[in-house]
Design a protein around this motif. Structure first.
Motif, PDB file in Angstrom:
ATOM      1  N   LEU A 123      38.510  46.424  35.246  1.00 15.31           N
ATOM      2  CA  LEU A 123      40.076  46.201  35.463  1.00 15.31           C
ATOM      3  C   LEU A 123      40.544  44.883  34.677  1.00 15.31           C
ATOM      4  O   LEU A 123      41.866  44.488  34.460  1.00 15.31           O
ATOM      5  N   THR A 124      39.696  44.015  34.405  1.00 14.67           N
ATOM      6  CA  THR A 124      39.911  42.764  33.709  1.00 14.67           C
ATOM      7  C   THR A 124      39.486  42.875  32.168  1.00 14.67           C
ATOM      8  O   THR A 124      40.131  41.871  31.338  1.00 14.67           O
ATOM      9  N   GLY A 125      38.506  43.628  31.694  1.00 14.09           N
ATOM     10  CA  GLY A 125      38.267  43.428  30.270  1.00 14.09           C
ATOM     11  C   GLY A 125      37.296  42.446  29.935  1.00 14.09           C
ATOM     12  O   GLY A 125      37.173  41.815  28.942  1.00 14.09           O
ATOM     13  N   VAL A 126      36.626  41.719  31.062  1.00 13.62           N
ATOM     14  CA  VAL A 126      35.856  40.609  30.723  1.00 13.62           C
ATOM     15  C   VAL A 126      34.554  40.864  31.403  1.00 13.62           C
ATOM     16  O   VAL A 126      34.536  41.712  32.338  1.00 13.62           O
ATOM     17  N   TYR A 127      33.300  40.239  31.149  1.00 15.18           N
ATOM     18  CA  TYR A 127      32.133  40.252  31.749  1.00 15.18           C
ATOM     19  C   TYR A 127      32.295  39.258  32.839  1.00 15.18           C
ATOM     20  O   TYR A 127      33.127  38.542  33.189  1.00 15.18           O
ATOM     21  N   SER A 128      31.150  39.349  33.528  1.00 12.83           N
ATOM     22  CA  SER A 128      30.941  38.562  34.943  1.00 12.83           C
ATOM     23  C   SER A 128      31.178  37.076  34.690  1.00 12.83           C
ATOM     24  O   SER A 128      31.491  36.296  35.828  1.00 12.83           O
ATOM     25  N   LYS A 174      33.214  35.647  33.351  1.00 11.48           N
ATOM     26  CA  LYS A 174      34.634  35.622  33.706  1.00 11.48           C
ATOM     27  C   LYS A 174      35.443  35.882  34.756  1.00 11.48           C
ATOM     28  O   LYS A 174      36.249  35.300  35.496  1.00 11.48           O
ATOM     29  N   HIS A 175      34.823  37.243  35.167  1.00  9.67           N
ATOM     30  CA  HIS A 175      35.180  37.610  36.478  1.00  9.67           C
ATOM     31  C   HIS A 175      35.036  37.259  37.809  1.00  9.67           C
ATOM     32  O   HIS A 175      35.419  37.406  38.989  1.00  9.67           O
ATOM     33  N   LYS A 176      33.690  36.705  37.691  1.00  9.40           N
ATOM     34  CA  LYS A 176      32.986  36.262  38.828  1.00  9.40           C
ATOM     35  C   LYS A 176      32.594  36.981  39.782  1.00  9.40           C
ATOM     36  O   LYS A 176      32.601  36.374  40.887  1.00  9.40           O
ATOM     37  N   VAL A 177      32.310  38.113  39.632  1.00  8.25           N
ATOM     38  CA  VAL A 177      31.508  38.987  40.700  1.00  8.25           C
ATOM     39  C   VAL A 177      30.274  39.206  40.150  1.00  8.25           C
ATOM     40  O   VAL A 177      29.969  40.201  39.136  1.00  8.25           O
ATOM     41  N   ASN A 224      37.546  41.374  46.678  1.00  9.93           N
ATOM     42  CA  ASN A 224      38.833  41.319  45.959  1.00  9.93           C
ATOM     43  C   ASN A 224      40.083  40.285  46.039  1.00  9.93           C
ATOM     44  O   ASN A 224      40.402  39.960  44.770  1.00  9.93           O
ATOM     45  N   HIS A 225      40.002  39.348  46.966  1.00 11.76           N
ATOM     46  CA  HIS A 225      40.845  38.392  47.131  1.00 11.76           C
ATOM     47  C   HIS A 225      40.303  36.880  47.182  1.00 11.76           C
ATOM     48  O   HIS A 225      41.042  36.159  47.033  1.00 11.76           O
ATOM     49  N   VAL A 226      38.821  36.663  47.252  1.00 10.43           N
ATOM     50  CA  VAL A 226      38.392  35.393  47.191  1.00 10.43           C
ATOM     51  C   VAL A 226      37.432  35.431  46.037  1.00 10.43           C
ATOM     52  O   VAL A 226      37.455  34.386  45.148  1.00 10.43           O
ATOM     53  N   HIS A 227      36.597  36.085  45.838  1.00 12.22           N
ATOM     54  CA  HIS A 227      35.480  36.014  44.700  1.00 12.22           C
ATOM     55  C   HIS A 227      35.767  36.455  43.610  1.00 12.22           C
ATOM     56  O   HIS A 227      35.531  36.022  42.528  1.00 12.22           O
ATOM     57  N   PHE A 228      36.757  37.659  43.359  1.00 15.30           N
ATOM     58  CA  PHE A 228      37.208  38.173  42.264  1.00 15.30           C
ATOM     59  C   PHE A 228      38.195  37.357  41.378  1.00 15.30           C
ATOM     60  O   PHE A 228      39.028  36.910  41.946  1.00 15.30           O
ATOM     61  N   SER A 229      37.606  36.568  40.297  1.00 17.40           N
ATOM     62  CA  SER A 229      38.563  35.684  39.711  1.00 17.40           C
ATOM     63  C   SER A 229      40.208  36.021  39.562  1.00 17.40           C
ATOM     64  O   SER A 229      40.312  37.125  38.804  1.00 17.40           O
ATOM     65  N   LYS A 230      41.074  35.030  39.935  1.00 17.24           N
ATOM     66  CA  LYS A 230      42.539  35.236  39.679  1.00 17.24           C
ATOM     67  C   LYS A 230      42.797  34.740  38.157  1.00 17.24           C
ATOM     68  O   LYS A 230      43.905  34.976  37.733  1.00 17.24           O
ATOM     69  N   GLN A 231      41.748  34.211  37.365  1.00 22.90           N
ATOM     70  CA  GLN A 231      42.198  33.489  36.083  1.00 22.90           C
ATOM     71  C   GLN A 231      42.296  34.907  35.162  1.00 22.90           C
ATOM     72  O   GLN A 231      42.890  34.623  33.854  1.00 22.90           O
ATOM     73  N   HIS A 232      41.834  36.045  35.470  1.00 27.14           N
ATOM     74  CA  HIS A 232      42.084  37.162  34.558  1.00 27.14           C
ATOM     75  C   HIS A 232      42.758  38.208  35.023  1.00 27.14           C
ATOM     76  O   HIS A 232      42.276  38.792  36.303  1.00 27.14           O
ATOM     77  N   SER A 248      27.946  33.592  35.726  1.00 23.16           N
ATOM     78  CA  SER A 248      28.886  34.252  36.730  1.00 23.16           C
ATOM     79  C   SER A 248      29.090  33.799  37.790  1.00 23.16           C
ATOM     80  O   SER A 248      30.021  33.886  38.520  1.00 23.16           O
ATOM     81  N   HIS A 249      28.304  32.785  38.195  1.00 22.28           N
ATOM     82  CA  HIS A 249      28.394  31.835  39.347  1.00 22.28           C
ATOM     83  C   HIS A 249      27.345  30.481  39.325  1.00 22.28           C
ATOM     84  O   HIS A 249      26.621  30.452  38.412  1.00 22.28           O
ATOM     85  N   GLU A 250      27.669  29.627  40.257  1.00 23.57           N
ATOM     86  CA  GLU A 250      26.827  28.577  40.063  1.00 23.57           C
ATOM     87  C   GLU A 250      25.364  28.594  40.612  1.00 23.57           C
ATOM     88  O   GLU A 250      25.288  29.647  41.517  1.00 23.57           O
TER      89      GLU A 250
END
Length: 489
Positions: free
Chosen positions: A65-70, A72-75, A115-123, A421-423
């Protein structure tokens, strides 16, 4: 890559979980997959599209959906540890693990937080981008679906018993179908609790057929077919019956048109797997890599108890890969854990990050491989890398500073992105084909197949395309988003 939009064809993308070349070839040879054969005969077939890492559907869908790896999309994966919340997040590995983690929290993670918390809204997602351009899209049963329309999801009765709210606020594409939570067709078919509340192939096909009948197919539809995955988990990489069942649903969709040929003339069809699966040994003792045994010198977090002051490490098992976290890197060092794991020759990739450099070791190769982006070596995707050490660990062939990937497709980018992908302080392990990791309550697939790992058996999927001669920039899930946009806009 040029646009086919002038043809005004609708783009219908069917994600068939674990669609692989081995399975397709076995099914076609059996003579019982006429729809798949029809699509291949009238289009283009790509048997080696590279998935994401970990090779788990939630991570793959996020990249689609975003065209980026984890990074950046943070899942990060199906199962991971949130340093911020100090808890394990699990999007549905097995009911045993979900129960121990708490069903209410697990349901919130699966049906809302993913979908609404973990999935980054930056992309922005494909749905959000096309909505801004006034172009309708549809999502049917996709695990990741975030769009721009505010809606309410009606929670099925038995799921409300877990403590989940009666209605969940959500953001969806223009046309959105999500099992028993929300559907196009008013007829309640294939949505009972024993039918996984509609998260099955029959429901997805039922909804697509409804859109076709009502002439409501939007410029882009993405639908998810999950059933083949479970068949291959149980019966292995060449399970023909699973493909035959998928093919039956495809036949029913094609039959909504006056002819199958007309179905092709009206649409661009893309039928793609999301992740592969590697074979798993029949020998239970050999097949299962129990991280609790290998790391029994450390205090491991218990799922039901959560993190306590006595705990030292967290195990997040994603079938054939795992994240292993240290809760105090002064007391428990990742390099020490890596050294322990190197003694097991069923583990082929053991990776640790130190600032910007990733160091990879193995249970089957000697030495180390150090790498990070921006160096003098270039791979087939024109990505540049610094490399030092034993390239055999990741099966890299290097000629004149040019990298070619072997058993681990796009290994450097996929592995590197997973470390951002995460801290948290964690190492990453991936198993050889034949084996999978287990922790507390993990699902097992003895004598069948499993995924999650970096190996090509987990990572290469098939894609069939009709109605366009264009292709993504590269045959990777990473590159599908831009290609889809070019087909629709």
């Amino acid at each position: 890559m040029t646009s086919d939009r002038s043809q005004n064809k609708k783009v219908i993308l069917l994600i068939v979980d674990t669609l692989m070349d081995t399975t397709i070839q076995a099914a076609i040879a059996s003579g019982n997959a006429p729809a798949i054969k029809f699509f291949i005969d009238n289009g283009h077939y790509y048997p080696n599209v590279v998935s994401t890492f970990p090779t788990m559907s939630v991570t793959v869908d996020s990249t689609l959906l975003t065209g980026v790896y984890s990074d950046k999309h943070k899942v990060p994966g199906l199962v991971w540890y949130s340093q911020k919340e100090k808890r394990i997040i699990n999007y549905g590995s097995h009911i045993r693990e979900l129960y121990k983690l708490g069903l209410k929290q697990s349901m919130e993670d699966i049906f809302y937080n993913l979908n609404h918390v973990h999935f980054s809204k930056q992309h922005k997602t494909v749905h959000e981008i096309l909505k801004e351009k006034g172009i309708q899209t549809s999502a049917i049963n996709t695990l990741l679906y975030r769009g721009s329309n505010s809606i309410q999801l009606k929670v099925p009765f038995f799921l409300k018993l877990t403590g989940l709210k009666k209605n969940l606020s959500s953001h969806s594409p223009d046309l959105f179908s999500y099992g028993a939570f929300r559907r196009f067709n008013p007829l309640k078919k294939h949505t009972r609790f024993w039918q996984k509340y509609g998260f099955n192939d029959k429901f997805a096909a039922h909804e697509i057929k409804y859109l076709i009948k009502k002439n409501k197919v939007p410029p882009l539809t993405i639908a998810y077919f999950p059933d083949l995955d479970q068949r291959i988990h149980k019966h292995g990489r060449t399970d023909v019956e699973g493909i035959q069942k998928v093919d039956k649903q495809l036949q029913e969709i094609l039959n909504q048109y006056p002819s199958w040929e007309e179905a092709l003339s009206n649409n661009i069809w893309i039928i793609s797997g999301d992740n592969g699966q590697a074979w798993i040994s029949n020998n239970k003792t050999e097949a299962l890599i129990d991280l609790r045994d290998l790391l029994n010198s450390y205090r491991i977090v218990k799922l039901k108890e959560g993190v306590t002051s006595k705990d030292e490490i967290v195990l997040c098992v994603n079938e054939r890969m795992s994240f292993i976290y240290t809760l105090d890197d002064q007391k428990v060092r990742l390099n020490e854990i890596a050294n322990l794991l190197q003694k097991d020759d069923r583990i082929d990739v053991i990776a640790v990050k130190n600032e910007k450099t990733v160091t990879v070791t193995s249970g089957i190769h000697n030495g180390q491989l150090h790498f990070h982006p921006e160096g003098e070596y270039f791979d087939e995707y024109k990505q540049s890398w610094f490399l030092e050490g034993n390239a055999d660990i990741l099966d890299l062939s290097i000629t004149d500073k040019r990298i070619q990937y072997g058993d681990y497709p796009d290994a450097l980018a996929r592995l590197y992105s997973s470390f951002f992908s995460h801290e948290g302080n964690y190492l990453i392990v991936s198993a050889k084909p034949g084996f999978e990791f287990i922790g507390e309550g993990s699902p097992t697939h003895i004598g069948g197949a499993s995924h999650g790992g970096l190996h090509k058996e987990d990572s290469l999927v098939s894609m069939i395309v009709t109605g366009t001669n264009t292709t993504p920039k590269y045959l990777r899930f990473l590159d599908l988003k831009d290609w889809l946009l070019s087909l629709v806009q």
